[in-house]
Scaffold this motif. Structure first.
Motif, mmCIF file in Angstrom:
data_model
loop_
_atom_site.group_PDB
_atom_site.id
_atom_site.type_symbol
_atom_site.label_atom_id
_atom_site.label_comp_id
_atom_site.label_asym_id
_atom_site.label_seq_id
_atom_site.Cartn_x
_atom_site.Cartn_y
_atom_site.Cartn_z
ATOM 1 N N ASN A 167 0.829 -1.204 0.000
ATOM 2 C CA ASN A 167 0.000 0.000 0.000
ATOM 3 C C ASN A 167 0.864 1.255 0.000
ATOM 4 O O ASN A 167 0.624 2.189 -0.761
ATOM 5 N N SER A 168 1.882 1.285 0.869
ATOM 6 C CA SER A 168 2.733 2.483 0.969
ATOM 7 C C SER A 168 3.538 2.709 -0.312
ATOM 8 O O SER A 168 3.745 3.850 -0.720
ATOM 9 N N THR A 169 3.977 1.633 -0.957
ATOM 10 C CA THR A 169 4.711 1.781 -2.215
ATOM 11 C C THR A 169 3.797 2.339 -3.296
ATOM 12 O O THR A 169 4.204 3.219 -4.071
ATOM 13 N N LEU A 170 2.565 1.847 -3.370
ATOM 14 C CA LEU A 170 1.610 2.369 -4.343
ATOM 15 C C LEU A 170 1.352 3.850 -4.095
ATOM 16 O O LEU A 170 1.320 4.649 -5.035
ATOM 17 N N GLN A 171 1.211 4.249 -2.840
ATOM 18 C CA GLN A 171 0.990 5.655 -2.517
ATOM 19 C C GLN A 171 2.197 6.508 -2.934
ATOM 20 O O GLN A 171 2.032 7.614 -3.435
ATOM 21 N N ARG A 172 3.403 5.971 -2.751
ATOM 22 C CA ARG A 172 4.620 6.688 -3.146
ATOM 23 C C ARG A 172 4.702 6.817 -4.668
ATOM 24 O O ARG A 172 4.978 7.898 -5.194
ATOM 25 N N TYR A 173 4.445 5.706 -5.405
ATOM 26 C CA TYR A 173 4.452 5.752 -6.869
ATOM 27 C C TYR A 173 3.418 6.746 -7.395
ATOM 28 O O TYR A 173 3.677 7.509 -8.317
ATOM 29 N N ALA A 174 2.221 6.724 -6.797
ATOM 30 C CA ALA A 174 1.152 7.626 -7.237
ATOM 31 C C ALA A 174 1.530 9.080 -6.971
ATOM 32 O O ALA A 174 1.248 9.960 -7.792
ATOM 33 N N GLY A 175 2.171 9.340 -5.839
ATOM 34 C CA GLY A 175 2.633 10.700 -5.538
ATOM 35 C C GLY A 175 3.662 11.165 -6.541
ATOM 36 O O GLY A 175 3.618 12.313 -7.016
ATOM 37 N N ASP A 176 4.608 10.291 -6.891
ATOM 38 C CA ASP A 176 5.618 10.621 -7.901
ATOM 39 C C ASP A 176 4.969 10.905 -9.253
ATOM 40 O O ASP A 176 5.336 11.857 -9.946
ATOM 41 N N LEU A 177 4.006 10.069 -9.634
ATOM 42 C CA LEU A 177 3.319 10.249 -10.919
ATOM 43 C C LEU A 177 2.532 11.561 -10.940
ATOM 44 O O LEU A 177 2.590 12.311 -11.918
ATOM 45 N N ALA A 178 1.808 11.844 -9.858
ATOM 46 C CA ALA A 178 1.027 13.083 -9.790
ATOM 47 C C ALA A 178 1.933 14.305 -9.903
ATOM 48 O O ALA A 178 1.596 15.287 -10.577
ATOM 49 N N CYS A 179 3.101 14.257 -9.284
ATOM 50 C CA CYS A 179 4.061 15.360 -9.360
ATOM 51 C C CYS A 179 4.597 15.511 -10.779
ATOM 52 O O CYS A 179 4.651 16.616 -11.319
ATOM 53 N N SER A 180 4.973 14.391 -11.397
ATOM 54 C CA SER A 180 5.527 14.461 -12.761
ATOM 55 C C SER A 180 4.491 14.915 -13.786
ATOM 56 O O SER A 180 4.835 15.493 -14.808
ATOM 57 N N LEU A 181 3.203 14.709 -13.504
ATOM 58 C CA LEU A 181 2.129 15.164 -14.396
ATOM 59 C C LEU A 181 1.694 16.594 -14.086
ATOM 60 O O LEU A 181 0.786 17.124 -14.730
ATOM 61 N N GLY A 182 2.313 17.207 -13.054
ATOM 62 C CA GLY A 182 1.981 18.577 -12.688
ATOM 63 C C GLY A 182 0.705 18.704 -11.878
ATOM 64 O O GLY A 182 0.156 19.798 -11.751
ATOM 65 N N LYS A 183 0.208 17.614 -11.304
ATOM 66 C CA LYS A 183 -1.021 17.643 -10.508
ATOM 67 C C LYS A 183 -0.765 18.002 -9.048
ATOM 68 O O LYS A 183 -1.682 18.365 -8.330
ATOM 69 N N ARG A 184 0.502 17.879 -8.615
ATOM 70 C CA ARG A 184 0.880 18.197 -7.232
ATOM 71 C C ARG A 184 2.204 18.944 -7.261
ATOM 72 O O ARG A 184 3.043 18.693 -8.119
ATOM 73 N N PRO A 185 2.435 19.809 -6.255
ATOM 74 C CA PRO A 185 3.694 20.564 -6.237
ATOM 75 C C PRO A 185 4.891 19.728 -5.764
ATOM 76 O O PRO A 185 6.033 20.076 -6.020
ATOM 77 N N ASN A 186 4.635 18.609 -5.048
ATOM 78 C CA ASN A 186 5.749 17.782 -4.560
ATOM 79 C C ASN A 186 5.414 16.304 -4.791
ATOM 80 O O ASN A 186 4.295 15.949 -5.136
ATOM 81 N N SER A 187 6.414 15.468 -4.576
ATOM 82 C CA SER A 187 6.219 14.036 -4.854
ATOM 83 C C SER A 187 5.999 13.223 -3.579
ATOM 84 O O SER A 187 6.323 12.044 -3.532
ATOM 85 N N LYS A 188 5.446 13.866 -2.538
ATOM 86 C CA LYS A 188 5.159 13.123 -1.304
ATOM 87 C C LYS A 188 4.131 12.031 -1.601
ATOM 88 O O LYS A 188 3.284 12.183 -2.479
ATOM 89 N N PRO A 189 4.189 10.915 -0.844
ATOM 90 C CA PRO A 189 3.190 9.851 -1.046
ATOM 91 C C PRO A 189 1.768 10.386 -0.855
ATOM 92 O O PRO A 189 1.545 11.286 -0.041
#
Length: 156
Positions: A13-35
């Motif tokens: 679960n925590s790895t998925l949350q981390r990957y999703a945070g990274d993806l959201a950041c790289s797509l410009g949906k979030r300012p940081n890549s936190k989980p």
């Protein structure tokens, strides 16, 4: 990701949350890549509930994971069918026994992983921990022998 899950390398679960945070950041949906939060995780699992879910995996030793290929499984069943035919056992299920053993390890506690809803996930583990072996034997007619436990011995 589904291929990795089928090979025994699940995503927690925590790895998925981390990957999703990274993806959201790289797509410009979030300012940081936190989980992403647990709230996001539960919503994600609810939206995709027909295809994936968080499950407790059974352990699969790394040596077994390397050798559990579709080719080796098909070869096993081809050899089994050939042997049953050669020995004339196809009409005698009471004479066909199967024995299997499993190692019970008190130390291994894998986390829940994201897996396809219709599959039982496995987690690749190290075979180095002390185990108790449970052996079971049954025939094709449904008869069975009592289980047999093998405990760690004393080397003295």
């Amino acid at each position: 990701m589904l291929l990795l899950l089928r090979l025994g390398y699940g995503v927690s679960n925590s790895t998925l949350q981390r990957y999703a945070g990274d993806l959201a950041c790289s797509l410009g949906k979030r300012p940081n890549s936190k989980p992403l939060s647990n709230c996001w995780l539960y919503g994600f699992l609810k939206r995709w509930g027909s295809r994936i879910s968080a499950k407790k995996p059974s352990s699969l030793e790394s040596s077994r994971a390397r050798h559990s290929t579709p080719e080796s499984v098909n070869s096993y069943f081809d050899n089994l069918e050939k042997t049953i035919t050669e020995l004339g056992l196809s009409g005698s299920p009471e004479r066909i026994y199967n024995m299997d053993g499993t190692g019970l390890s008190p130390e291994h506690r894998p986390p829940n992983i994201i897996a396809p809803s219709d599959e039982k996930p496995q987690a690749v583990t190290s075979p180095r921990s002390a185990t108790t072996t449970l052996i079971a034997c049954a025939n094709a007619a449904g008869n069975y022998m009592p289980p047999f436990f093998v405990f760690k011995g004393n080397t003295d």
